[in-house]
Every structure is written in structure tokens, then in C-alpha cells.
Design a protein around this motif. Structure first.
Motif, PDB file in Angstrom:
ATOM      1  N   VAL A 159       0.849  -1.191   0.000  1.00 52.04           N
ATOM      2  CA  VAL A 159       0.000   0.000   0.000  1.00 52.04           C
ATOM      3  C   VAL A 159       0.885   1.242   0.000  1.00 52.04           C
ATOM      4  O   VAL A 159       1.583   1.519   0.986  1.00 52.04           O
ATOM      5  N   GLU A 160       0.833   1.975  -1.116  1.00 54.34           N
ATOM      6  CA  GLU A 160       1.646   3.174  -1.264  1.00 54.34           C
ATOM      7  C   GLU A 160       0.901   4.406  -0.767  1.00 54.34           C
ATOM      8  O   GLU A 160      -0.334   4.471  -0.847  1.00 54.34           O
ATOM      9  N   SER A 161       1.654   5.387  -0.297  1.00 53.87           N
ATOM     10  CA  SER A 161       1.072   6.654   0.148  1.00 53.87           C
ATOM     11  C   SER A 161       2.125   7.748   0.051  1.00 53.87           C
ATOM     12  O   SER A 161       3.313   7.471  -0.149  1.00 53.87           O
ATOM     13  N   GLY A 162       1.668   8.996   0.185  1.00 54.85           N
ATOM     14  CA  GLY A 162       2.591  10.122   0.226  1.00 54.85           C
ATOM     15  C   GLY A 162       2.661  10.955  -1.037  1.00 54.85           C
ATOM     16  O   GLY A 162       3.368  11.962  -1.074  1.00 54.85           O
ATOM     17  N   ALA A 174       7.227  -2.522  -5.399  1.00 55.16           N
ATOM     18  CA  ALA A 174       7.182  -3.888  -5.897  1.00 55.16           C
ATOM     19  C   ALA A 174       8.177  -4.742  -5.131  1.00 55.16           C
ATOM     20  O   ALA A 174       9.252  -4.277  -4.753  1.00 55.16           O
ATOM     21  N   LYS A 175       7.796  -5.981  -4.926  1.00 51.06           N
ATOM     22  CA  LYS A 175       8.654  -6.941  -4.237  1.00 51.06           C
ATOM     23  C   LYS A 175       9.656  -7.504  -5.226  1.00 51.06           C
ATOM     24  O   LYS A 175       9.273  -7.972  -6.291  1.00 51.06           O
ATOM     25  N   LYS A 188       2.574   5.806 -21.006  1.00 53.60           N
ATOM     26  CA  LYS A 188       3.864   5.120 -21.104  1.00 53.60           C
ATOM     27  C   LYS A 188       3.845   3.822 -20.306  1.00 53.60           C
ATOM     28  O   LYS A 188       2.974   3.606 -19.460  1.00 53.60           O
ATOM     29  N   GLY A 189       4.807   2.972 -20.563  1.00 53.12           N
ATOM     30  CA  GLY A 189       4.923   1.725 -19.838  1.00 53.12           C
ATOM     31  C   GLY A 189       5.591   1.925 -18.491  1.00 53.12           C
ATOM     32  O   GLY A 189       6.085   3.009 -18.182  1.00 53.12           O
ATOM     33  N   PRO A 190       5.622   0.876 -17.667  1.00 51.90           N
ATOM     34  CA  PRO A 190       6.270   0.968 -16.360  1.00 51.90           C
ATOM     35  C   PRO A 190       7.758   1.258 -16.498  1.00 51.90           C
ATOM     36  O   PRO A 190       8.417   0.733 -17.400  1.00 51.90           O
ATOM     37  N   GLU A 191       8.275   2.092 -15.604  1.00 52.78           N
ATOM     38  CA  GLU A 191       9.685   2.451 -15.597  1.00 52.78           C
ATOM     39  C   GLU A 191      10.259   2.128 -14.217  1.00 52.78           C
ATOM     40  O   GLU A 191       9.766   2.634 -13.204  1.00 52.78           O
ATOM     41  N   ASP A 245       0.766  -4.838  -8.893  1.00 49.71           N
ATOM     42  CA  ASP A 245      -0.693  -4.931  -8.904  1.00 49.71           C
ATOM     43  C   ASP A 245      -1.303  -4.174  -7.736  1.00 49.71           C
ATOM     44  O   ASP A 245      -2.441  -4.413  -7.360  1.00 49.71           O
ATOM     45  N   SER A 246      -0.507  -3.258  -7.180  1.00 49.41           N
ATOM     46  CA  SER A 246      -1.038  -2.426  -6.104  1.00 49.41           C
ATOM     47  C   SER A 246      -1.645  -1.153  -6.686  1.00 49.41           C
ATOM     48  O   SER A 246      -1.633  -0.934  -7.896  1.00 49.41           O
TER      49      SER A 246
END
Length: 116
Positions: free
Chosen positions: A5-8, A97-98, A43-46, A106-107
Motif C-alpha cells: 500500500v503506497e502513500s505520500g 514492488a517486491k 507510457k509503460g512501467p519504468e 498490482d497495487s
């Protein structure tokens, strides 16, 4: 079940700073390298940065080197990304990401917008 879970995130002016956090659960956090990934609109993931399981080794994309700092608190199962000297091109959704330089996420992510 792995949960990240990301925040900030938020809106910041060019040259400003933000500190992102990622709360991890469902796995042995201290046993894995962890990464930050971002995806800008259209754009794609970086891959942005990775930190080793113990926190002693870090890697950065050239685009953020010298401006971003990755860190972790294994006692609190939390990953951080300190972002300084932000630029408009840093605008993206940021994910944790792990794993080592893993760009599969997928978060939910946290939105960072750099604009005046």
C-alpha cells in the motif's frame, strides 16, 4: 497474501520534495529486495530504484540518480522513497514492488504530479 500500500503522493511544484511510503504485509519483508516503479500517462512501467533486503545496497535509474533516495525500515515493514528536486517529467503513478528491479505491480500506487 502479499499486500503493498503506497502513500505520500501529491501535487508539488518543480524543485520541491515528496516522501513516498509503502506498507508491506503478507510476506517476510526483511527477506526481499524491494523496488519502486513509476508509470507516466501513456507510457509503460519504468523502474526507478531498488534496495537490498538489508538496506545496505541501493540502485537507481539514471533519470533519478542524485535526486531520489530509497530506504527501508524492516522493523516496520515499510519502504520509502525520498524525492528531491522534482521535475515535471517525474509526474507518474508510483508503485512499490517486491523483488530486484521488478516492474510488475498490482497495487494501487500513489499519484505524484509535478507542476507549477
Amino acid at each position: 497474501e502479499v499486500q503493498l500500500v503506497e502513500s505520500g503522493g501529491g501535487l508539488v511544484q518543480p524543485g520541491g520534495s515528496l516522501r513516498l511510503s509503502c506498507a508491506a504485509s503478507g510476506f517476510t519483508f526483511s527477506g526481499y529486495a524491494m523496488s519502486w516503479v513509476r508509470q507516466a500517462p501513456g507510457k509503460g512501467p519504468e523502474w526507478v530504484s531498488t534496495i537490498g533486503s538489508g538496506g545496505g545496497s541501493t540502485w537507481y535509474a539514471d533519470s533519478v540518480k542524485g535526486r531520489f533516495t530509497i530506504s527501508r525500515d524492516n522493523a516496520k515493514n515499510t519502504l520509502f522513497l525520498q524525492m528531491n528536486s522534482l521535475k515535471p517529467e517525474d509526474t507518474a503513478v508510483y508503485y512499490c514492488a517486491k523483488g530486484f528491479k521488478n516492474t510488475n505491480t498490482d497495487s494501487q500506487g500513489t499519484q505524484v504530479t509535478v507542476s507549477s
